[in-house]
Motif scaffolding. Structure first.
Motif, PDB file in Angstrom:
ATOM      1  N   PRO A  31       0.811  -1.224   0.000  1.00 31.12           N
ATOM      2  CA  PRO A  31       0.000   0.000   0.000  1.00 31.12           C
ATOM      3  C   PRO A  31       0.838   1.265   0.000  1.00 31.12           C
ATOM      4  N   SER A  32       0.349   2.290  -0.699  1.00 28.60           N
ATOM      5  CA  SER A  32       0.980   3.609  -0.651  1.00 28.60           C
ATOM      6  C   SER A  32       0.494   4.344   0.593  1.00 28.60           C
ATOM      7  N   ARG A  33       1.118   5.453   0.918  1.00 30.38           N
ATOM      8  CA  ARG A  33       0.834   6.137   2.177  1.00 30.38           C
ATOM      9  C   ARG A  33      -0.568   6.739   2.217  1.00 30.38           C
ATOM     10  N   ASN A  34      -1.027   7.246   1.090  1.00 30.56           N
ATOM     11  CA  ASN A  34      -2.388   7.780   1.034  1.00 30.56           C
ATOM     12  C   ASN A  34      -3.353   6.612   0.823  1.00 30.56           C
ATOM     13  N   ILE A  35      -4.044   6.225   1.878  1.00 31.04           N
ATOM     14  CA  ILE A  35      -4.858   5.004   1.836  1.00 31.04           C
ATOM     15  C   ILE A  35      -6.325   5.264   1.492  1.00 31.04           C
ATOM     16  N   GLU A  36      -6.673   6.516   1.183  1.00 30.13           N
ATOM     17  CA  GLU A  36      -8.086   6.838   0.984  1.00 30.13           C
ATOM     18  C   GLU A  36      -8.725   6.027  -0.130  1.00 30.13           C
ATOM     19  N   ALA A  37      -7.995   5.779  -1.223  1.00 28.84           N
ATOM     20  CA  ALA A  37      -8.562   5.009  -2.338  1.00 28.84           C
ATOM     21  C   ALA A  37      -8.895   3.584  -1.905  1.00 28.84           C
ATOM     22  N   TYR A  38      -8.085   3.011  -1.038  1.00 28.80           N
ATOM     23  CA  TYR A  38      -8.360   1.659  -0.532  1.00 28.80           C
ATOM     24  C   TYR A  38      -9.600   1.662   0.365  1.00 28.80           C
ATOM     25  N   ILE A  39      -9.695   2.679   1.207  1.00 28.16           N
ATOM     26  CA  ILE A  39     -10.836   2.772   2.128  1.00 28.16           C
ATOM     27  C   ILE A  39     -12.136   2.922   1.340  1.00 28.16           C
ATOM     28  N   ARG A  40     -12.126   3.804   0.326  1.00 25.51           N
ATOM     29  CA  ARG A  40     -13.336   4.014  -0.482  1.00 25.51           C
ATOM     30  C   ARG A  40     -13.745   2.745  -1.220  1.00 25.51           C
ATOM     31  N   THR A  41     -12.757   2.050  -1.788  1.00 26.86           N
ATOM     32  CA  THR A  41     -13.067   0.827  -2.524  1.00 26.86           C
ATOM     33  C   THR A  41     -13.607  -0.246  -1.592  1.00 26.86           C
ATOM     34  N   ALA A  42     -12.998  -0.375  -0.428  1.00 24.28           N
ATOM     35  CA  ALA A  42     -13.471  -1.372   0.544  1.00 24.28           C
ATOM     36  C   ALA A  42     -14.901  -1.086   0.968  1.00 24.28           C
ATOM     37  N   GLU A  43     -15.218   0.180   1.221  1.00 27.87           N
ATOM     38  CA  GLU A  43     -16.578   0.548   1.606  1.00 27.87           C
ATOM     39  C   GLU A  43     -17.570   0.242   0.498  1.00 27.87           C
ATOM     40  N   LYS A  44     -17.184   0.555  -0.737  1.00 28.07           N
ATOM     41  CA  LYS A  44     -18.058   0.308  -1.881  1.00 28.07           C
ATOM     42  C   LYS A  44     -18.332  -1.181  -2.074  1.00 28.07           C
ATOM     43  N   GLN A  45     -17.299  -2.004  -1.854  1.00 32.90           N
ATOM     44  CA  GLN A  45     -17.429  -3.444  -2.070  1.00 32.90           C
ATOM     45  C   GLN A  45     -17.910  -4.199  -0.831  1.00 32.90           C
ATOM     46  N   GLY A  46     -18.025  -3.492   0.286  1.00 35.85           N
ATOM     47  CA  GLY A  46     -18.460  -4.150   1.511  1.00 35.85           C
ATOM     48  C   GLY A  46     -17.377  -4.963   2.188  1.00 35.85           C
ATOM     49  N   PHE A  47     -16.120  -4.574   2.000  1.00 36.39           N
ATOM     50  CA  PHE A  47     -14.995  -5.299   2.588  1.00 36.39           C
ATOM     51  C   PHE A  47     -14.503  -4.630   3.873  1.00 36.39           C
ATOM     52  N   THR A  48     -13.901  -5.436   4.727  1.00 36.12           N
ATOM     53  CA  THR A  48     -13.101  -4.953   5.842  1.00 36.12           C
ATOM     54  C   THR A  48     -11.647  -5.257   5.527  1.00 36.12           C
ATOM     55  N   ILE A  49     -10.800  -4.240   5.544  1.00 38.98           N
ATOM     56  CA  ILE A  49      -9.385  -4.458   5.251  1.00 38.98           C
ATOM     57  C   ILE A  49      -8.726  -5.040   6.501  1.00 38.98           C
ATOM     58  N   THR A  50      -8.280  -6.276   6.385  1.00 41.86           N
ATOM     59  CA  THR A  50      -7.723  -6.983   7.543  1.00 41.86           C
ATOM     60  C   THR A  50      -6.221  -7.207   7.447  1.00 41.86           C
ATOM     61  N   ALA A  51      -5.635  -6.900   6.280  1.00 37.39           N
ATOM     62  CA  ALA A  51      -4.211  -7.198   6.111  1.00 37.39           C
ATOM     63  C   ALA A  51      -3.539  -6.222   5.157  1.00 37.39           C
ATOM     64  N   ALA A  52      -2.274  -5.931   5.447  1.00 41.15           N
ATOM     65  CA  ALA A  52      -1.391  -5.209   4.536  1.00 41.15           C
ATOM     66  C   ALA A  52      -0.183  -6.102   4.307  1.00 41.15           C
TER      67      ALA A  52
END
Length: 471
Positions: A31-52
């Motif tokens: 992951p890059s330092r700006n994680i907002e794109a990951y957070i938005r995608t996870a919310e849209k897809q209904g995911f919980t990010i559990t690992a990096a």
């Protein structure tokens, strides 16, 4: 299984989200330092990010693993291979899971198998991905900085950036062995690399975002060698100088990166010619004028350096910024958020403020410089009235150059100009096309040189059939 590709053009850096739709879990690879794109995608897809998942200690950008862990509680999976447990040193507040060769990581029903693939760095690992819907065979491999499209990771960064003696030749040997492992993989497997064209983590990365094992076996030049010494000679030859900031990244990415929320946000200052001049003369500050070089050359404030935004901006900021200094920018208000984000991506967290450039052209005391055609410089050179300074990379200089030129690579110009370039006559500065030399002109002006920029650079010099030489 869900798979999404994220790409940062300014760093030529790729990261990936892998999600299990059955369980709603997701992992982010490198992951890059700006994680907002990951957070938005996870919310849209209904995911919980559990690992990096970290392939290695990155040299060219600040990892977002700590940021993700703080925001989502994600576990950071990192290499425990190589010397000193991979070299990582995460704070106790970060939930980490060191992994070794052949370990497996389960994210829902998807499985990541760890492969130790040293060469670019001693701790480097890759992740072989198996989809839970088809558990008998993997679908692809996340290679990080191990295998790229048309290239492999350079093994010389630890030696050139951090000063680890003899690590380049050792890394080349490790890469040769790691590629033997890669060649044993099935041809059909997809390859998801950590970088694309423009990255300094290799010397000839392709612009295609993904590839396959089979394609790379056939067409990647680095995979065509069966003799280790020939491979090592090929791999180490022609590697460009690594940007100066790579050393900073290596330290930050061991686990000491600060959180974005703790950074003091830059202030938008009202334009003040006096204030800019004061900061430009402050030894603890760096003032960067981000306007196009065509505008800067027509009028700018003494003490500022010119790094035009956006083309090549982040790379040269990384080369030329002392991380201990406070940074101030002359930049259009609408780009200040993008600029700050770019700085944070390479760990420059001390951007203190912005000034609008709208009044710079009306400043009372301005400096200028000329951009002149090669033919004019040739005549001045013939009359011994000017000194030519070449600021290209070492490999460019070694391939062909202007006779009698002095070579000081742009990234070293701040430190080496006074030692290598006499003040006894004006200097004409050039690069390949004129972009880097415009930056160099601003640096040399601040050091008291009388400067001209060679329009069109070395390419124009050659096009005009002017004299060149090969070493």
């Amino acid at each position: 299984m869900f798979l999404k590709y994220f790409y940062d053009d300014s760093l030529a850096q790729a990261s990936y989200m892998v999600g299990c739709q059955a369980t709603g879990e997701a992992a982010i690879v490198d992951p890059s330092r700006n994680i907002e794109a990951y957070i938005r995608t996870a919310e849209k897809q209904g995911f919980t990010i559990t690992a990096a998942l970290e392939t290695h200690i990155h040299a060219d950008f600040v990892s977002g693993s700590i940021e993700l862990s703080d925001r989502t509680g994600a576990t950071v999976y990192h290499s425990a291979e190589g010397e000193r447990n991979g070299g990582y040193s995460f704070p106790a507040s970060v939930n980490t899971a060191p992994v070794r060769h052949k370990d497996t990581i389960n994210i829902g029903k998807t499985v990541f198998e760890v492969l130790h693939t040293p060469g670019h760095t001693p701790e480097h690992i890759s992740f072989l991905l198996t989809d839970g819907a088809n558990p008998k065979k993997p679908i692809g491999i996340f290679t990080g900085d191990f295998v790229f499209v048309g290239d492999v990771g350079r093994p010389d960064l630890l030696e050139k950036s951090v000063g680890v003696k003899d690590s380049a030749t050792k890394g080349a040997s490790q890469m040769f062995e790691s590629l033997k492992q890669f060649k044993q993989l099935d041809d059909y497997l997809q390859v998801w690399p950590g970088h694309g064209a423009g990255s300094s983590c290799g010397k000839a990365l392709g612009a295609v975002p993904t590839t396959t094992v089979g394609y790379e076996k056939q067409f990647n030049p680095a995979l065509q060698y069966d003799d280790e010494q020939s491979f090592s000679d090929f791999l180490l030859d022609g590697q460009p100088e690594p940007p100066a900031y790579f050393k900073e990244m290596k330290e930050l990415n061991k686990g000491v990166t600060g959180l974005l929320g703790a950074i003091e946000q830059p202030v938008e200052f009202a334009y003040s010619e006096e204030k800019i001049r004061e900061l430009a003369q402050d030894e603890q500050a760096l003032v960067v004028d981000t306007r196009p070089s065509s505008l800067y050359s027509q009028g700018h404030l003494a003490g500022t350096i010119n790094i035009p935004y956006p083309d090549g901006f982040l790379e040269w900021m990384g080369w030329l910024t002392d991380y201990r200094l406070n940074v101030y920018l002359i930049a259009e208000p609408e780009v200040k958020a993008s600029l700050a984000e770019a700085f944070y991506s390479i760990g420059i967290d001390n951007v203190r403020g912005f000034f609008s450039p709208k009044n710079v052209s009306q400043a009372k005391e301005q400096r200028t410089y000329e951009t002149v055609p090669p033919s004019e410089i040739k005549e001045l050179k013939r009359e011994d009235k000017i000194r030519i300074v070449d600021v290209r990379f070492e490999n460019e200089w070694n391939a062909e150059r202007i006779p009698g030129a002095i070579h000081v690579m742009l990234g070293s110009l701040q430190e080496e100009a006074e030692e290598k370039i006499p003040h006894d006559k004006p200097v004409a500065v050039h690069c390949a096309s004129g972009k880097r030399s415009a930056i160099a002109a601003s640096i040399l002006l601040n050091k008291g040189y009388e400067v001209k920029n060679i329009g069109g650079g070395f390419a124009k010099w050659k096009a005009d059939s002017l004299e060149t030489e090969k070493p």
